[in-house]
Design a protein around this motif. Structure first.
Motif, mmCIF file in Angstrom:
data_model
loop_
_atom_site.group_PDB
_atom_site.id
_atom_site.type_symbol
_atom_site.label_atom_id
_atom_site.label_comp_id
_atom_site.label_asym_id
_atom_site.label_seq_id
_atom_site.Cartn_x
_atom_site.Cartn_y
_atom_site.Cartn_z
ATOM 1 N N ARG A 326 -75.737 -27.885 -57.006
ATOM 2 C CA ARG A 326 -74.424 -28.377 -57.451
ATOM 3 C C ARG A 326 -74.548 -29.520 -58.450
ATOM 4 N NH1 ARG A 326 -69.838 -26.910 -55.169
ATOM 5 N NH2 ARG A 326 -68.700 -28.847 -55.143
ATOM 6 N N ALA A 327 -75.452 -30.457 -58.141
ATOM 7 C CA ALA A 327 -75.626 -31.603 -59.031
ATOM 8 C C ALA A 327 -76.151 -31.145 -60.390
ATOM 9 C CB ALA A 327 -76.586 -32.603 -58.398
ATOM 10 N N ARG A 328 -77.067 -30.178 -60.355
ATOM 11 C CA ARG A 328 -77.658 -29.697 -61.610
ATOM 12 C C ARG A 328 -76.638 -28.910 -62.424
ATOM 13 N NH1 ARG A 328 -83.323 -30.851 -60.727
ATOM 14 N NH2 ARG A 328 -83.000 -32.769 -59.582
ATOM 15 N N ILE A 329 -75.774 -28.162 -61.713
ATOM 16 C CA ILE A 329 -74.742 -27.392 -62.409
ATOM 17 C C ILE A 329 -73.770 -28.351 -63.094
ATOM 18 C CG2 ILE A 329 -72.757 -25.868 -62.069
ATOM 19 C CD1 ILE A 329 -74.463 -24.560 -59.763
ATOM 20 N N ARG A 330 -73.420 -29.410 -62.374
ATOM 21 C CA ARG A 330 -72.517 -30.411 -62.971
ATOM 22 C C ARG A 330 -73.138 -31.015 -64.229
ATOM 23 N NH1 ARG A 330 -70.605 -31.774 -57.894
ATOM 24 N NH2 ARG A 330 -72.357 -33.162 -57.473
ATOM 25 N N ALA A 331 -74.467 -31.157 -64.242
ATOM 26 C CA ALA A 331 -75.138 -31.734 -65.407
ATOM 27 C C ALA A 331 -75.282 -30.712 -66.541
ATOM 28 C CB ALA A 331 -76.505 -32.265 -64.998
ATOM 29 N N GLY A 332 -74.851 -29.463 -66.296
ATOM 30 C CA GLY A 332 -74.856 -28.466 -67.360
ATOM 31 C C GLY A 332 -75.971 -27.448 -67.271
ATOM 32 N N ALA A 353 -65.035 -12.739 -59.045
ATOM 33 C CA ALA A 353 -65.419 -13.735 -58.039
ATOM 34 C C ALA A 353 -66.832 -14.238 -58.312
ATOM 35 C CB ALA A 353 -65.342 -13.136 -56.642
ATOM 36 N N ASN A 354 -67.722 -13.340 -58.719
ATOM 37 C CA ASN A 354 -69.087 -13.740 -59.010
ATOM 38 C C ASN A 354 -69.154 -14.673 -60.216
ATOM 39 O OD1 ASN A 354 -71.509 -12.486 -57.433
ATOM 40 N ND2 ASN A 354 -69.912 -10.926 -57.421
ATOM 41 N N ILE A 355 -68.249 -14.454 -61.156
ATOM 42 C CA ILE A 355 -68.216 -15.322 -62.336
ATOM 43 C C ILE A 355 -67.624 -16.685 -61.989
ATOM 44 C CG2 ILE A 355 -67.017 -15.667 -64.544
ATOM 45 C CD1 ILE A 355 -67.572 -12.783 -65.203
ATOM 46 N N GLY A 356 -66.572 -16.681 -61.178
ATOM 47 C CA GLY A 356 -65.834 -17.923 -60.933
ATOM 48 C C GLY A 356 -66.499 -18.892 -59.981
ATOM 49 N N LEU A 357 -67.494 -18.429 -59.242
ATOM 50 C CA LEU A 357 -68.063 -19.205 -58.135
ATOM 51 C C LEU A 357 -68.425 -20.662 -58.472
ATOM 52 C CD1 LEU A 357 -68.070 -18.185 -55.349
ATOM 53 C CD2 LEU A 357 -70.342 -17.242 -55.688
ATOM 54 N N PRO A 358 -69.196 -20.923 -59.567
ATOM 55 C CA PRO A 358 -69.563 -22.324 -59.792
ATOM 56 C C PRO A 358 -68.417 -23.145 -60.393
ATOM 57 C CG PRO A 358 -70.954 -20.801 -61.048
ATOM 58 C CD PRO A 358 -69.807 -20.026 -60.533
ATOM 59 N N ALA A 359 -67.381 -22.491 -60.883
ATOM 60 C CA ALA A 359 -66.338 -23.210 -61.618
ATOM 61 C C ALA A 359 -64.992 -23.083 -60.940
ATOM 62 C CB ALA A 359 -66.269 -22.685 -63.055
ATOM 63 N N LEU B 194 -66.302 -18.760 -48.505
ATOM 64 C CA LEU B 194 -66.619 -18.121 -47.224
ATOM 65 C C LEU B 194 -67.214 -16.734 -47.462
ATOM 66 C CD1 LEU B 194 -63.475 -19.097 -45.113
ATOM 67 C CD2 LEU B 194 -65.828 -19.719 -44.582
ATOM 68 N N MET B 195 -66.556 -15.972 -48.344
ATOM 69 C CA MET B 195 -67.034 -14.624 -48.672
ATOM 70 C C MET B 195 -68.438 -14.692 -49.283
ATOM 71 S SD MET B 195 -64.538 -12.219 -48.334
ATOM 72 C CE MET B 195 -62.773 -12.085 -48.233
ATOM 73 N N ALA B 196 -68.633 -15.663 -50.180
ATOM 74 C CA ALA B 196 -69.914 -15.770 -50.885
ATOM 75 C C ALA B 196 -71.026 -16.185 -49.924
ATOM 76 C CB ALA B 196 -69.803 -16.773 -52.031
ATOM 77 N N VAL B 197 -70.743 -17.190 -49.088
ATOM 78 C CA VAL B 197 -71.758 -17.694 -48.161
ATOM 79 C C VAL B 197 -72.144 -16.609 -47.161
ATOM 80 C CG1 VAL B 197 -72.126 -19.301 -46.256
ATOM 81 C CG2 VAL B 197 -71.177 -20.120 -48.407
ATOM 82 N N GLY B 198 -71.136 -15.852 -46.696
ATOM 83 C CA GLY B 198 -71.433 -14.781 -45.761
ATOM 84 C C GLY B 198 -72.090 -13.592 -46.432
ATOM 85 N N GLY B 199 -71.721 -13.341 -47.680
ATOM 86 C CA GLY B 199 -72.251 -12.177 -48.397
ATOM 87 C C GLY B 199 -73.691 -12.377 -48.818
ATOM 88 N N ASN B 200 -74.024 -13.568 -49.272
ATOM 89 C CA ASN B 200 -75.379 -13.855 -49.737
ATOM 90 C C ASN B 200 -75.561 -15.366 -49.846
ATOM 91 O OD1 ASN B 200 -77.846 -14.054 -50.964
ATOM 92 N ND2 ASN B 200 -77.440 -12.528 -52.533
ATOM 93 N N VAL B 206 -77.377 -21.010 -55.080
ATOM 94 C CA VAL B 206 -77.812 -21.069 -56.479
ATOM 95 C C VAL B 206 -76.610 -21.183 -57.411
ATOM 96 C CG1 VAL B 206 -78.964 -19.787 -58.330
ATOM 97 C CG2 VAL B 206 -79.975 -19.852 -56.051
ATOM 98 N N ALA B 207 -75.487 -20.551 -57.014
ATOM 99 C CA ALA B 207 -74.287 -20.580 -57.853
ATOM 100 C C ALA B 207 -73.486 -21.853 -57.646
ATOM 101 C CB ALA B 207 -73.426 -19.358 -57.561
ATOM 102 N N GLY B 208 -74.008 -22.786 -56.844
ATOM 103 C CA GLY B 208 -73.339 -24.072 -56.701
ATOM 104 C C GLY B 208 -72.273 -24.114 -55.626
ATOM 105 N N VAL B 209 -72.248 -23.144 -54.721
ATOM 106 C CA VAL B 209 -71.293 -23.179 -53.621
ATOM 107 C C VAL B 209 -71.751 -24.228 -52.597
ATOM 108 C CG1 VAL B 209 -70.363 -21.854 -51.672
ATOM 109 C CG2 VAL B 209 -70.640 -20.771 -53.918
ATOM 110 N N PRO B 210 -70.841 -25.083 -52.129
ATOM 111 C CA PRO B 210 -71.217 -26.053 -51.098
ATOM 112 C C PRO B 210 -71.380 -25.347 -49.749
ATOM 113 C CG PRO B 210 -68.896 -26.291 -51.640
ATOM 114 C CD PRO B 210 -69.442 -25.224 -52.537
ATOM 115 N N VAL B 211 -72.552 -24.787 -49.527
ATOM 116 C CA VAL B 211 -72.775 -23.890 -48.389
ATOM 117 C C VAL B 211 -72.545 -24.600 -47.048
ATOM 118 C CG1 VAL B 211 -74.496 -22.459 -47.218
ATOM 119 C CG2 VAL B 211 -74.376 -22.474 -49.706
#
Lengths: 498, 318
Positions: A326-332, A353-359, B194-200, B206-211
């Motif tokens: 998360r910290a690294r993503i915030r840094a770009g 959903a896969n695209i939106g996850l970090p943002a 929730l969906m992401a953490v449970g799914g993988n 890695v995608a920055g989700v606060p697991v």
């Protein structure tokens, strides 16, 4: 070319599709008895699928398979074993806790009185099988105490135990030292002397030329040609493998002098030791090296996926404090991982959903996701990268590897990532999509992003990089500038001194 | 073509699955309506909803936990502990709203302990909540000395026993909670996490989700909902028993699974779970109306759960 009737193994017109994607278009393969036969092609050429068809993991859609002139149907792994075909996987399929002998007789244990396992006979038989291959292996030792090279030989002994007449080896030397390779060469000579045929899959051309008497070349799931070795020149073989399209691709550089990211003395155990690197705006920095040289590990440390023992990552002059993604993503920063299935995609969720996850915060208002905005942005990004089929509401798991990769890249574009960390960006991706990924990397650089590319494929590193770092035993061994990037130069720095 | 249907967002895979669960409920309703005239009456349907409301309250939390890739076996004892503490506060003269908040806070705290052990402690959800199952039950028994707490204030009991527009209070409360849970799951970042953490879980990280936070939230919500379910029950009974909530976790898991939640994580639906609860409730109600022995009711419940899973497996393709 061996006549069909005399062939040990003969495949004709094998086809296989996964959903709408055809991965094998009528492939043929003929292997003579006692021959070492190379199976060559780029990643995604269909080698793995063909091997999986041979060993019964993947049932083919069509085609004929004959072994010693007898037609066989291989629908399950059992059928393959019965037909005398065995496979030595790149990732050995063994039970580490069991002994060598138990692994050799796994699933076919010898019995005494129908109930009790006859250990003595199993061990004696294992000793006999290993005598010609490597007598130094203790058949009562647990597999986990053996080195990879020895485990491989145990797996070969297991194949012999099941009376295999064809042994397929998938990248058998990917984690062997040169000395261990010599041992394998001797083992292969013993096998072929007994009339066993070997199908040898490797990217290492020197090995192929040393071992193989013939080779079949695949490209894009199609049979290209059958060549005799070593008389066919390497250039011809490579031409057949690559086709023309990639040979002409040339590299464009957008690198500037503005430093974007600095990595200082990053270390983790013995995997990465004191690694330094500097990435400039618009620069594509390749990271080459042997498997196990610490490339992937370095990338994961930079991305915050693994925790470093020491060292810092500085972006735009500011040292990032958090050592989590998360910290690294915030840094770009954004990692496009090698193991897409394991580290990249949420299989059942749609592309959006896969695209939106970090943002998510960017796509939400008063705590609710703005689905419409996310959908529109996803569509726009995926149109740019040419997602096929173009439907962002479909589960990402139903797309091909290349298109999944595009969605992962889209994820970071949506998050405003400026430093892209690619780990084996085209692993398991077909040749067409490969070129698209290379173009994307170039576009990112042109837009002023910094890009790190870890790759095992030398042509790939050379194709995309402005500069190449070579890693060796966890350290950055060399930095090659534009004019000096050649396979020979990379290899010279990558291979440890004996 | 089902493929064409599922491509239209309105008929996404999840909603398609919910429609299937609904068909199951309708079939059960048709069978019982044919067998006994007293089944399909307004009063009986309200009865079914009321009887299902407590298990639905638990099942909503369970669904969120299951989607996150976990399981919460401790819901029954968490309910008992929350109920006895809340009841003791009320009996001691603490204002009802404060006691209710106290009970809910107790449930949330239990959920936090579960979640903390699972995330920071690195333990498996099954084992942690199995331990919690004994631990929270023991705390409730120790605290009460094993005897029920009587004498709950009437103003508190009015909530469970009153009706609004002909619907029992508990049904309305649980419907509201379900609506909130549905919004959280389908329309907020937490739901996507929730969906992401449970799914993988690894890909989510890695995608920055606060697991860690995501998992903690799921267990805390589950604990809080267990507390609310217990408050509804003690309001109806007028007493808080430290032994209440026995086997609640099983009904909740069954309802979630019937409703389409994958025990592997990453998939599930609030609407489906609610229908799953009503299926189980309608089944028990109908069999009781038919004077079927309790032993056979248990048998029927087991059969329904397994048949539902077989149909799910057969129709989901892969």
């Amino acid at each position: 070319m061996t006549s069909v009737s005399a062939a040990r193994l003969h495949l004709t017109d094998v086809t296989k599709s996964y959903g709408p994607i055809q991965v094998l278009h009528g492939v043929s393969l003929t292997v003579a008895p006692g021959e070492v036969h190379g199976l060559l092609g780029e990643n995604g050429a269909g080698k793995s699928t063909l091997l999986n068809v041979l060993c019964g993991v993947v049932p083919p859609d069509g085609g004929q398979i004959t072994v010693d002139g007898t037609a066989v149907t291989i629908a399950r792994p059992k059928d393959a074993a019965k037909a005398g075909i065995a496979m030595i996987h790149q990732e050995l399929q063994q039970v580490p806790e069991l002994t060598v002998a138990q692994n050799i007789f796994l699933g076919a244990s010898l019995r005494r009185g129908a109930i009790f396992v006859d250990r003595q006979t199993q061990e004696a038989e294992s000793r006999r099988l290993l005598a010609t291959l490597d007598p130094s292996i203790d058949v009562t030792a647990p597999i986990r105490d053996l080195r990879v090279a020895q485990r491989q030989i145990v797996e070969i002994a297991k194949a012999l135990r099941s009376n295999a007449r064809v042994i397929a080896m998938d990248e058998p030397t990917s984690s062997l030292t040169p000395k261990e390779f010599e041992r394998l060469v001797k083992v292969i000579q013993v096998l072929t002397a007994q009339g066993v045929s070997i199908i040898y899959v490797s990217h290492k051309m020197d090995e192929v030329y040393r071992l193989c008497q013939a080779a079949t070349i695949l490209r894009d799931g199609r049979f290209v040609t059958h060549v005799a070795l070593p008389q066919t020149p390497l250039s011809t073989v490579i031409e057949h493998m690559v086709g023309r399209e990639l040979a002409h691709a040339h590299h464009r550089s957008f690198a500037t002098d503005t430093v974007m990211m600095q990595v200082n003395a990053l270390s983790r155990g013995t995997a990465v030791r004191n690694a330094d690197l500097t990435l400039h705006q618009g620069e594509v920095l390749g990271i080459a090296g042997l498997v196990g040289s610490g490339r992937t590990e370095l990338l994961r440390l930079i991305a915050g996926v693994d925790r470093a023992d020491s060292g810092t990552v500085t972006v735009d002059g500011v040292t990032i404090s958090g050592a989590n993604p998360r910290a690294r993503i915030r840094a770009g920063l954004g990692l496009v991982p090698e193991e897409r299935k394991r580290d990249g995609i949420i299989r059942h969720r749609p592309i959006t959903a896969n695209i939106g996850l970090p943002a998510m915060s960017q796509f939400s208002r008063v705590g609710l996701i703005r689905k419409r905005a996310l959908h529109a942005r996803s569509q726009q990004l995926m149109r740019e990268v040419n997602l096929r089929p173009f439907d962002v509401t479909r589960a990402i798991g139903s797309f091909s590897g290349g298109n999944q990769q595009k969605a992962i890249i889209g994820r970071w574009l949506a998050a405003g990532t400026r430093i892209f960390l690619f780990d084996e960006p085209t692993r398991g991706i077909d040749v067409g999509a490969k070129a698209e990924i290379y173009d994307l990397i170039e576009t990112l650089a042109a837009q002023g992003c910094g890009v790190l590319v870890v790759s095992s494929e030398m042509p790939e590193v050379i194709r995309v990089s402005d500069r190449v770092l070579v890693m060796r035993e966890g350290r950055v061994a060399a930095s090659l500038n534009a004019g000096d990037i050649t396979e020979a130069a990379i290899a010279r720095h990558a291979i440890p001194a004996a | 073509m089902t493929k064409a249907l599922t491509n239209i967002p309105l008929f996404s895979r999840v909603r398609f699955r919910d429609a299937g669960t609904l068909v199951g409920l309708i079939l059960i309703a048709i069978v019982f309506s044919a067998l006994t005239p007293s089944f399909f009456t307004v009063q009986n349907i309200i009865n079914i909803l009321q009887q299902s409301s407590i298990s639905a309250c638990i099942a909503i939390g369970m669904t969120l936990v299951i989607i996150s890739g976990g399981i919460d076996l401790s819901v029954g004892p968490v309910a008992a502990l929350s109920a006895t503490l809340g009841a003791a506060m009320m009996v001691a003269g603490v204002p009802v709203p404060l006691a209710v908040l106290g009970a809910i806070a107790t449930g949330v705290a239990c959920g936090f302990v579960n979640g903390a052990l699972i995330t920071w402690g690195g333990l498996q959800p099954f084992i942690v909540t199995l331990g919690g199952l004994s631990l929270y039950r023991a705390l409730a028994l120790i605290y009460t000395g094993g005897t029920p707490i009587f004498g709950l204030p009437t103003e508190f009991r009015a909530l469970s026993n009153g009706t609004v527009l002909g619907l029992p209070g508990p049904v309305i409360v649980v419907a509201l909670l379900a609506l909130i849970a549905w919004i959280v799951l389908t329309k907020t970042p937490l739901g996507e996490y929730l969906m992401a953490v449970g799914g993988n879980p690894e890909a989510a990280r890695v995608a920055g989700v606060p697991v860690t936070l995501t998992k903690l939230s799921a267990y805390m919500i589950s604990g809080g909902l267990a507390a609310i379910a217990s408050l509804i029950l003690i309001g109806r009974l007028g007493a808080a028993e430290p032994t209440m909530g026995n086997l609640w976790e099983l009904d909740a898991i069954a309802a979630s699974a019937i409703g389409g939640a994958s025990l592997m994580g990453g998939r599930g639906s609030i609407v489906g779970t609610l229908i799953g609860c009503v299926i189980l409730g309608a089944l028990r109600n109908g069999l009781t109306l038919l004077n079927v022995q309790a032993f056979y009711q248990l048998l029927a419940t087991g059969i329904i759960i397994i048949v539902a899973m077989l149909i799910d497996r057969a129709t989901s393709g892969k």
